[in-house]
Design a protein around this motif. Structure first.
Motif, PDB file in Angstrom:
ATOM      1  N   SER A 174       0.854  -1.186   0.000  1.00 38.55           N
ATOM      2  CA  SER A 174       0.000   0.000   0.000  1.00 38.55           C
ATOM      3  C   SER A 174       0.887   1.232   0.000  1.00 38.55           C
ATOM      4  O   SER A 174       2.063   1.181   0.361  1.00 38.55           O
ATOM      5  CB  SER A 174      -0.929   0.010   1.220  1.00 38.55           C
ATOM      6  N   MET A 175       0.310   2.352  -0.413  1.00 44.72           N
ATOM      7  CA  MET A 175       1.054   3.608  -0.471  1.00 44.72           C
ATOM      8  C   MET A 175       0.234   4.702   0.208  1.00 44.72           C
ATOM      9  O   MET A 175      -0.996   4.730   0.071  1.00 44.72           O
ATOM     10  CB  MET A 175       1.360   3.995  -1.918  1.00 44.72           C
ATOM     11  N   PRO A 176       0.911   5.584   0.951  1.00 39.92           N
ATOM     12  CA  PRO A 176       0.168   6.698   1.544  1.00 39.92           C
ATOM     13  C   PRO A 176      -0.386   7.596   0.460  1.00 39.92           C
ATOM     14  O   PRO A 176       0.220   7.761  -0.604  1.00 39.92           O
ATOM     15  CB  PRO A 176       1.226   7.414   2.392  1.00 39.92           C
ATOM     16  N   ALA A 177      -1.526   8.189   0.719  1.00 38.40           N
ATOM     17  CA  ALA A 177      -2.173   9.029  -0.287  1.00 38.40           C
ATOM     18  C   ALA A 177      -1.248  10.142  -0.755  1.00 38.40           C
ATOM     19  O   ALA A 177      -1.224  10.497  -1.938  1.00 38.40           O
ATOM     20  CB  ALA A 177      -3.465   9.611   0.277  1.00 38.40           C
ATOM     21  N   ARG A 178      -0.431  10.675   0.152  1.00 41.77           N
ATOM     22  CA  ARG A 178       0.443  11.797  -0.213  1.00 41.77           C
ATOM     23  C   ARG A 178       1.525  11.398  -1.205  1.00 41.77           C
ATOM     24  O   ARG A 178       2.078  12.245  -1.906  1.00 41.77           O
ATOM     25  CB  ARG A 178       1.105  12.380   1.032  1.00 41.77           C
ATOM     26  N   ALA A 179       1.833  10.096  -1.303  1.00 40.29           N
ATOM     27  CA  ALA A 179       2.950   9.652  -2.140  1.00 40.29           C
ATOM     28  C   ALA A 179       2.715   9.896  -3.614  1.00 40.29           C
ATOM     29  O   ALA A 179       3.666  10.009  -4.392  1.00 40.29           O
ATOM     30  CB  ALA A 179       3.228   8.168  -1.900  1.00 40.29           C
ATOM     31  N   THR A 180       1.456   9.958  -4.034  1.00 36.44           N
ATOM     32  CA  THR A 180       1.155  10.094  -5.457  1.00 36.44           C
ATOM     33  C   THR A 180       0.311  11.327  -5.762  1.00 36.44           C
ATOM     34  O   THR A 180      -0.231  11.439  -6.854  1.00 36.44           O
ATOM     35  CB  THR A 180       0.416   8.839  -5.967  1.00 36.44           C
ATOM     36  N   VAL A 192      -0.831   1.299  -8.336  1.00 40.04           N
ATOM     37  CA  VAL A 192       0.376   1.336  -9.159  1.00 40.04           C
ATOM     38  C   VAL A 192       0.859  -0.099  -9.349  1.00 40.04           C
ATOM     39  O   VAL A 192       1.087  -0.822  -8.369  1.00 40.04           O
ATOM     40  CB  VAL A 192       1.500   2.182  -8.518  1.00 40.04           C
ATOM     41  N   LEU A 193       0.996  -0.513 -10.598  1.00 38.23           N
ATOM     42  CA  LEU A 193       1.530  -1.832 -10.929  1.00 38.23           C
ATOM     43  C   LEU A 193       3.014  -1.685 -11.256  1.00 38.23           C
ATOM     44  O   LEU A 193       3.379  -0.843 -12.082  1.00 38.23           O
ATOM     45  CB  LEU A 193       0.796  -2.430 -12.129  1.00 38.23           C
ATOM     46  N   GLY A 194       3.848  -2.479 -10.611  1.00 44.48           N
ATOM     47  CA  GLY A 194       5.281  -2.436 -10.863  1.00 44.48           C
ATOM     48  C   GLY A 194       5.773  -3.745 -11.438  1.00 44.48           C
ATOM     49  O   GLY A 194       5.773  -4.776 -10.743  1.00 44.48           O
ATOM     50  N   PRO A 225       5.075   5.845  -9.155  1.00 39.86           N
ATOM     51  CA  PRO A 225       6.494   5.964  -8.787  1.00 39.86           C
ATOM     52  C   PRO A 225       7.116   4.669  -8.265  1.00 39.86           C
ATOM     53  O   PRO A 225       8.211   4.700  -7.719  1.00 39.86           O
ATOM     54  CB  PRO A 225       6.441   7.015  -7.672  1.00 39.86           C
ATOM     55  N   TYR A 226       6.436   3.535  -8.392  1.00 45.17           N
ATOM     56  CA  TYR A 226       6.946   2.271  -7.836  1.00 45.17           C
ATOM     57  C   TYR A 226       7.060   1.225  -8.940  1.00 45.17           C
ATOM     58  O   TYR A 226       6.051   0.750  -9.455  1.00 45.17           O
ATOM     59  CB  TYR A 226       6.014   1.744  -6.745  1.00 45.17           C
TER      60      TYR A 226
END
Length: 288
Positions: A174-180, A192-194, A225-226
Motif C-alpha cells: 500500500s502507499m500513503p495518499a500523499r505519495a502520489t 500502481v503496478l510495478g 512511482p513504484y
C-alpha cells in the motif's frame, strides 16, 4: 491478524504466516509489510509516537489478500513490523549511519535515505532510534525475520513451478495518499503496478491486472512511482519460470491514516480486491 483462509492449511512462525489452499495453483500472493509485531528488544526512541513507528506499515493489506487462498493462491503474510526489519530489501544492504560495524562501502539510494533492511527512519521521516545498533543486533533481526520469510517464499515459488511449470508472485503493498498526489494536492492513482518496466513478468499479466482494476473504476499507473522492489527483482525471472509483479494500493481507498482504522471505503475496496483476485485465479486466468 484477521484471517479467513477458507479452510486452507495455515502454518508459520513468529516471522510469517502461510496459507496453503487444498489445490494450490501457480500464484503466490505475498504481503511483506503488513506485520504489526515490534519485539520489545527493538529499543526504539522512547519519545517516538506509535503512529510514527507504524507509519510505514502496509496497514490491513493482509486482510485484503487473505481470501486469495480460497481461490487457489498460496498466501504469505509477514508478521514483523517494517520498522523492525524490512522484508522487501536486500539483506546485505546495511545502513552504516545506523549500524556500527556495517562498513563504509557503497549502499543503495534507499538505504542512504534511511530505508535499508534495518530502517533508520520511520515512514513519516522521523528517526527511529536515539542510538546506533550493533552489527550483531542487525544480523539477529535478519536471521530471525528476513531469512525465515524468504525461505517460506522460496519454498512456495519452487513448489508452484514444480507443480505447474511456472510460478507467479504478486507482491501486495500500500502507499500513503500523499505519495502520489499531484499539483494542488490532487489525488494520484488508486493502484500502481510495478513490473520492473516490463522485465519481471509477461505483458499479459500486467495487462490483465490493469484491466481488472480499471473495471472497478480505479485509476491505474504503471511503474511510476513504484516499479517493484527487491522481491520483485529477485523473483522476476520469466525465462526461468518465475514471474513477479508488485501492486501498490492507495490507502485513501480504504484506510483512515489518522485513526489507523478501516476508512469509509473499506467495504468497497475489500470487495474490489476480492473481485480482482477471483478473476486472476479463475481457471482461465491461471493460464497467463
Amino acid at each position: 491478524m484477521d484471517q479467513d483462509g477458507g479452510g486452507a492449511e495455515q502454518s508459520g512462525d513468529g516471522a510469517y504466516v502461510v496459507l496453503r489452499p487444498r489445490a494450490p495453483g501457480r500464484f503466490v500472493f505475498a504481503s511483506p509489510h503488513s506485520g504489526t509485531i515490534y519485539p520489545p528488544e527493538m529499543g526504539a526512541d522512547p519519545a517516538l509516537p506509535e503512529a510514527s513507528l507504524r507509519s510505514a506499515e502496509d496497514a490491513l493489506v493482509d486482510r485484503l489478500i487473505t481470501p486469495g487462498a480460497v481461490h487457489g493462491a498460496t498466501v504469505l503474510l509477514g508478521r514483523l513490523g517494517r520498522a523492525w526489519v524490512d522484508l522487501n530489501r536486500d539483506p546485505a544492504d546495511l545502513d552504516p549511519d545506523l549500524i556500527e560495524g556495517a562498513g563504509d562501502g557503497a549502499v543503495s539510494p534507499r538505504t542512504a535515505a534511511g530505508y535499508g533492511v534495518i530502517p533508520r527512519l520511520t515512514g513519516d521521516g522521523r528517526a527511529l532510534y536515539d542510538r546506533r545498533l550493533t552489527l550483531d543486533e542487525a544480523r539477529a533481526r535478519i536471521a530471525g525475520g528476513h531469512q525465515p520469510y524468504h525461505q517460506a517464499l522460496s519454498e512456495a515459488m519452487e513448489a508452484a513451478r514444480a507443480r505447474h511449470g511456472e510460478a507467479m508472485l504478486v507482491d501486495w503493498h500500500s502507499m500513503p495518499a500523499r505519495a502520489t498526489q499531484g499539483a494542488g494536492g490532487a489525488r494520484g492513482p488508486d493502484v500502481v503496478l510495478g513490473d520492473r518496466h516490463g522485465s519481471s513478468c509477461s505483458a499479459e499479466l500486467t495487462r490483465r491486472l490493469r484491466r481488472a482494476f480499471e473495471a472497478l473504476g480505479w485509476r491505474v499507473a504503471l511503474n511510476q512511482p513504484y516499479a517493484g522492489g527487491w522481491t520483485t527483482q529477485r523473483w522476476g525471472r520469466p525465462a526461468e519460470g518465475f514471474q513477479a509483479i508488485q501492486i501498490e494500493l492507495n490507502r485513501a481507498l480504504y484506510f483512515d491514516e489518522a485513526a489507523r482504522a478501516p476508512g469509509p471505503g473499506w467495504s468497497r475496496t475489500e470487495k474490489g480486491v476480492a473481485r480482482v483476485m477471483a478473476g486472476l485465479l479463475a481457471p482461465a486466468g491461471d493460464q497467463t
